[in-house]
Enzyme design. Structure first.
Site, PDB file in Angstrom:
ATOM      1  N   ASN A   7     -10.915   5.726   2.124  1.00 54.39           N
ATOM      2  CA  ASN A   7      -9.895   6.469   2.317  1.00 54.39           C
ATOM      3  C   ASN A   7     -10.054   7.887   1.994  1.00 54.39           C
ATOM      4  OD1 ASN A   7      -7.343   7.040   2.036  1.00 54.39           O
ATOM      5  ND2 ASN A   7      -6.589   5.057   0.268  1.00 54.39           N
ATOM      6  N   ARG A  94      -9.203   4.047   6.561  1.00 56.33           N
ATOM      7  CA  ARG A  94      -7.282   3.878   6.271  1.00 56.33           C
ATOM      8  C   ARG A  94      -7.431   5.665   6.978  1.00 56.33           C
ATOM      9  NH1 ARG A  94      -4.090   6.512   1.499  1.00 56.33           N
ATOM     10  NH2 ARG A  94      -1.849   6.202   3.139  1.00 56.33           N
ATOM     11  N   HIS A 183       2.685   3.568   4.016  1.00 58.24           N
ATOM     12  CA  HIS A 183       2.372   2.441   3.349  1.00 58.24           C
ATOM     13  C   HIS A 183       2.230   1.075   4.393  1.00 58.24           C
ATOM     14  CE1 HIS A 183       4.143   4.713  -0.384  1.00 58.24           C
ATOM     15  NE2 HIS A 183       2.961   5.368   0.089  1.00 58.24           N
ATOM     16  N   ARG A 242       8.013  13.710  -4.965  1.00 58.75           N
ATOM     17  CA  ARG A 242       8.684  14.288  -3.695  1.00 58.75           C
ATOM     18  C   ARG A 242      10.696  13.749  -4.120  1.00 58.75           C
ATOM     19  NH1 ARG A 242       4.827  10.704  -0.281  1.00 58.75           N
ATOM     20  NH2 ARG A 242       3.485  11.040  -1.352  1.00 58.75           N
ATOM     21  N   GLU A 385      -5.006  -2.686  -0.419  1.00 61.32           N
ATOM     22  CA  GLU A 385      -5.354  -1.428   0.889  1.00 61.32           C
ATOM     23  C   GLU A 385      -6.819  -1.525   1.270  1.00 61.32           C
ATOM     24  OE1 GLU A 385      -3.231   2.146  -0.876  1.00 61.32           O
ATOM     25  OE2 GLU A 385      -1.984   1.703   1.014  1.00 61.32           O
TER      26      GLU A 385
END
Ligand code: ADP
Length: 407
Positions: A7, A94, A183, A242, A385
């Site tokens: 990743n 990923r 996601h 964010r 993940e």
């Protein structure tokens, strides 16, 4: 043979190594702050005879150096988990943005790399790091099959009414401006685990991924029908740094009245907003401590953060026309009892009742936090993940794709 999951972000590389037929990784690690003076490598080994964590403080100047380091650790004599890099038959990557064309896990070819590069304008913070990771992995593991799994793919089932913006058509047709959602690997993984646990293949679920980035998805029978992030991972929920959803006119105001440039606005909304802007902190552990000390900024921040989630729950219950379970996941969703409690407070109208005592327990694995009388389950499902990507790679191998015979 082994499956290595990579990743590769803009300044970090996370990795896990799985035996081809097992969900238990033999090692995992993180190369962080690539390109900075304080880069660090953390490498964990999970073998029965060697269980140890290694921390290396050394400057990692770029992704190539980071990947070489991790490849070296896998075979380093005293801590080797494999004898030879050729034992890695598959490398699973990923990739954040697959756009509208890369919607399935894909064997990486020159054409696939060109498509990932073509998406740079839509994912400038992510896709370039993935390409670096892929290209270095191709050099380091030349006999392995490289597979890409996309974070946007799970959301490609959104109906057009959910993925289109109400702006002139040409921006969608010519520029690909639409909701993509992110996601997806995590939402799909936790939704799958929840459906299995509920023994309900047509369950109506709202999955709530709360990490540094935060997003939600409405999932019906395993298909995603709506999600809170949009063209980029900036929309929707309040996040660590964010802003989440904001009236677009705020940007025009800052540009026209305050002279902000596009670059400054990007930095403002991605790096200097969210919980950081509200409290001065972006780690929820710090903010939660301040909340319990009655810090007014932390109180407001938690209220804002959880109120936004509550509103999405209302919207998605309407979109799903029902709700079988809320599924909390990722760093905050799995660990922060306060956030879960505030989200589930005063939500009886949706059949949501959380058991306050169960919510406080720190247990591992899938947990049901529902109180008696809750028609919607309140679940915590730890996300993984890397495992999700490894399983996808394994399935492709098992399906006997011609390119995968060596795996
Ligand atoms: P990402 O993968 O998006 O980088 P994670 O899923 O690891 O993020 O989540 C990171 C967030 O999880 C951080 O804000 C961190 O504060 C929060 N977190 C981790 N552990 C806890 C905890 N025990 N209590 C509250 N928040 C936590």
């Amino acid at each position: 043979m082994y499956i290595l999951i990579i990743n590769s972000g803009s300044s970090s590389i996370k990795y896990q190594l799985f035996p081809r037929d097992s969900d238990q990784p033999v090692c995992s690690g993180l190369v962080e702050r690539i390109g900075q003076d304080n880069s660090q490598v953390t490498h964990e080994i999970f073998r029965a005879d060697v269980a140890q964590t290694l921390k290396l403080d050394q400057r990692v100047k770029d992704h190539e150096t980071g990947m070489q380091l991790l490849a070296g650790l896998l075979t380093r004599k005293d801590i080797a988990v494999i004898a030879d890099p050729a034992q890695i038959g598959t490398v699973g990557h990923r990739v954040v943005h697959g756009g509208e064309t890369l919607t399935e896990p894909t064997i990486i070819t020159a054409d696939v790399k060109a498509k990932i590069k073509a998406l740079y304008p839509l994912a400038p913070l992510h896709n370039p790091g993935h390409i670096k990771g892929i290209e270095v992995a191709e050099k380091l593991f030349p006999t392995a099959t490289q597979i890409a799994v996309f974070d946007t793919a799970f959301h490609q089932t959104l109906p057009e009414k959910a993925f289109r913006y109400a702006i002139p058509d040409k921006f969608y047709r010519e520029d690909g401006i639409r909701v993509y959602g992110f996601h997806g690997i995590s939402h799909q993984y936790v939704a799958g685990a929840a459906m299995t646990w509920l023994k309900n293949p047509v369950a109506k679920l709202i999955t709530i991924h709360l990490g540094n980035g935060c997003s939600m998805a409405a999932v019906s029978g395993g298909r995603c029908i709506d999600t809170s992030m949009g063209l980029t991972p900036l929309d929707g929920l309040v996040m660590g740094t964010r802003s989440g959803a904001i009236d677009p006119s705020v940007l025009l105001y800052l540009q026209q009245q305050k002279g902000y440039t596009a670059e400054q606005l990007t930095k403002l909304l991605n790096k200097q907003s969210g919980m950081l802007a509200l409290t001065g902190h972006n780690d929820m552990r710090d903010i939660s401590r301040l909340y319990h000390e009655n810090d007014p900024a932390a109180k407001l921040a938690y209220e804002l953060y959880t109120y936004r989630i509550k509103k999405f729950i209302g919207a998605y219950t309407a979109a799903l026309n029902g709700l079988d379970a809320l599924v909390f996941t990722a760093g905050v969703g799995e660990n922060d009892a306060l956030a879960r409690e505030l989200v589930c407070r005063d939500m009886e109208v949706f059949g949501i009742h959380i058991d306050i005592a169960k919510n406080q327990l720190r247990e591992k694995g899938l947990r049901d936090l529902s109180a008696g009388g809750s028609s919607a389950r309140v679940l915590v499902v730890p996300t993984n993940e890397e495992l999700a990507i490894a399983r996808v790679c394994r399935t492709l191998v098992a399906e006997g794709h011609p390119n995968l015979e060596s795996s």
